[in-house]
Write a protein that holds these residues in place. Sequence first.
Motif, mmCIF file in Angstrom:
data_model
loop_
_atom_site.group_PDB
_atom_site.id
_atom_site.type_symbol
_atom_site.label_atom_id
_atom_site.label_comp_id
_atom_site.label_asym_id
_atom_site.label_seq_id
_atom_site.Cartn_x
_atom_site.Cartn_y
_atom_site.Cartn_z
ATOM 1 N N PRO A 45 0.943 -2.642 1.220
ATOM 2 C CA PRO A 45 0.868 -3.076 -0.181
ATOM 3 C C PRO A 45 1.482 -4.473 -0.322
ATOM 4 C CG PRO A 45 2.294 -1.141 0.054
ATOM 5 C CD PRO A 45 1.802 -1.497 1.403
ATOM 6 N N THR A 46 0.957 -5.248 -1.229
ATOM 7 C CA THR A 46 1.486 -6.591 -1.455
ATOM 8 C C THR A 46 2.842 -6.508 -2.153
ATOM 9 O OG1 THR A 46 0.472 -6.796 -3.640
ATOM 10 C CG2 THR A 46 -0.868 -7.504 -1.745
ATOM 11 N N PRO A 47 3.638 -7.562 -2.062
ATOM 12 C CA PRO A 47 4.898 -7.579 -2.803
ATOM 13 C C PRO A 47 4.677 -7.372 -4.314
ATOM 14 C CG PRO A 47 4.918 -9.299 -1.153
ATOM 15 C CD PRO A 47 3.513 -8.729 -1.169
ATOM 16 N N ALA A 48 3.606 -7.937 -4.853
ATOM 17 C CA ALA A 48 3.318 -7.766 -6.285
ATOM 18 C C ALA A 48 3.012 -6.308 -6.605
ATOM 19 C CB ALA A 48 2.152 -8.656 -6.704
ATOM 20 N N CYS A 49 2.287 -5.653 -5.715
ATOM 21 C CA CYS A 49 1.982 -4.230 -5.885
ATOM 22 C C CYS A 49 3.274 -3.423 -5.944
ATOM 23 C CB CYS A 49 1.092 -3.740 -4.743
ATOM 24 S SG CYS A 49 0.920 -1.946 -4.630
ATOM 25 N N CYS A 50 4.148 -3.628 -4.969
ATOM 26 C CA CYS A 50 5.404 -2.871 -4.927
ATOM 27 C C CYS A 50 6.309 -3.204 -6.111
ATOM 28 C CB CYS A 50 6.117 -3.111 -3.603
ATOM 29 S SG CYS A 50 5.320 -2.227 -2.234
ATOM 30 N N ARG A 87 -3.472 7.168 0.933
ATOM 31 C CA ARG A 87 -2.755 5.914 0.671
ATOM 32 C C ARG A 87 -2.166 5.911 -0.740
ATOM 33 N NH1 ARG A 87 -4.102 0.526 3.528
ATOM 34 N NH2 ARG A 87 -4.156 1.266 5.649
ATOM 35 N N VAL A 88 -2.882 6.486 -1.682
ATOM 36 C CA VAL A 88 -2.343 6.591 -3.046
ATOM 37 C C VAL A 88 -1.061 7.425 -3.021
ATOM 38 C CG1 VAL A 88 -2.749 7.524 -5.363
ATOM 39 C CG2 VAL A 88 -4.579 6.298 -4.180
ATOM 40 N N ALA A 89 -1.116 8.574 -2.358
ATOM 41 C CA ALA A 89 0.047 9.461 -2.294
ATOM 42 C C ALA A 89 1.231 8.798 -1.592
ATOM 43 C CB ALA A 89 -0.330 10.759 -1.586
ATOM 44 N N GLY A 90 0.951 7.952 -0.600
ATOM 45 C CA GLY A 90 2.021 7.306 0.152
ATOM 46 C C GLY A 90 2.510 5.997 -0.426
ATOM 47 N N LEU A 91 1.852 5.515 -1.479
ATOM 48 C CA LEU A 91 2.216 4.216 -2.056
ATOM 49 C C LEU A 91 3.674 4.133 -2.511
ATOM 50 C CD1 LEU A 91 1.275 1.370 -2.775
ATOM 51 C CD2 LEU A 91 0.442 2.289 -4.948
ATOM 52 N N GLN A 93 6.341 5.629 -1.416
ATOM 53 C CA GLN A 93 7.201 5.516 -0.233
ATOM 54 C C GLN A 93 7.057 4.140 0.415
ATOM 55 O OE1 GLN A 93 6.416 8.346 2.859
ATOM 56 N NE2 GLN A 93 8.277 7.828 3.979
ATOM 57 N N GLN A 94 5.840 3.626 0.494
ATOM 58 C CA GLN A 94 5.619 2.299 1.074
ATOM 59 C C GLN A 94 6.371 1.223 0.298
ATOM 60 O OE1 GLN A 94 3.770 1.029 3.765
ATOM 61 N NE2 GLN A 94 3.731 3.153 4.435
ATOM 62 N N CYS A 95 6.584 1.481 -0.993
ATOM 63 C CA CYS A 95 7.260 0.507 -1.857
ATOM 64 C C CYS A 95 8.734 0.833 -2.071
ATOM 65 C CB CYS A 95 6.528 0.421 -3.193
ATOM 66 S SG CYS A 95 4.865 -0.291 -3.059
ATOM 67 N N GLY A 96 9.250 1.827 -1.347
ATOM 68 C CA GLY A 96 10.665 2.154 -1.449
ATOM 69 C C GLY A 96 11.035 2.939 -2.691
#
Length: 111
Positions: A45-50, A87-91, A93-96
């Motif tokens: 994910p992009t920094p803006a996404c997170c 990927r939606v479910a893991g988003l 976690q990917q963003c902390g």
Amino acid sequence: MAIKFFLLACLLMAAPCAYAVISCPQVNRRVGSCAGYVTAKTAKPTPACCAGVRSLNSQATTKPTRQAICNCLKDFANKIKGINDARVAGLPQQCGVSLPFTIGRTTNCNA
């Protein structure tokens, strides 16, 4: 005159006016940059996404706001072609962001 009446009503009934439920356009702006990640076009994910994910998480302080965000995210996700549910479910976690539930297009926003 109408504005003064509304403000007075809010002061007298503080609980119903104490929070503003977020709108879908606001939610969509915050997570719009996540589309590349949830469609597997980008590896991360992009920094803006997170930043958007973290912002929504910090705003989800009341049940009505959480439900509004959830419904907006489901509507937004259902409009994205080629979305990858894993990927939606893991988003988060990917963003902390730690959530006590799994997010997705089938999440029950009323629960």
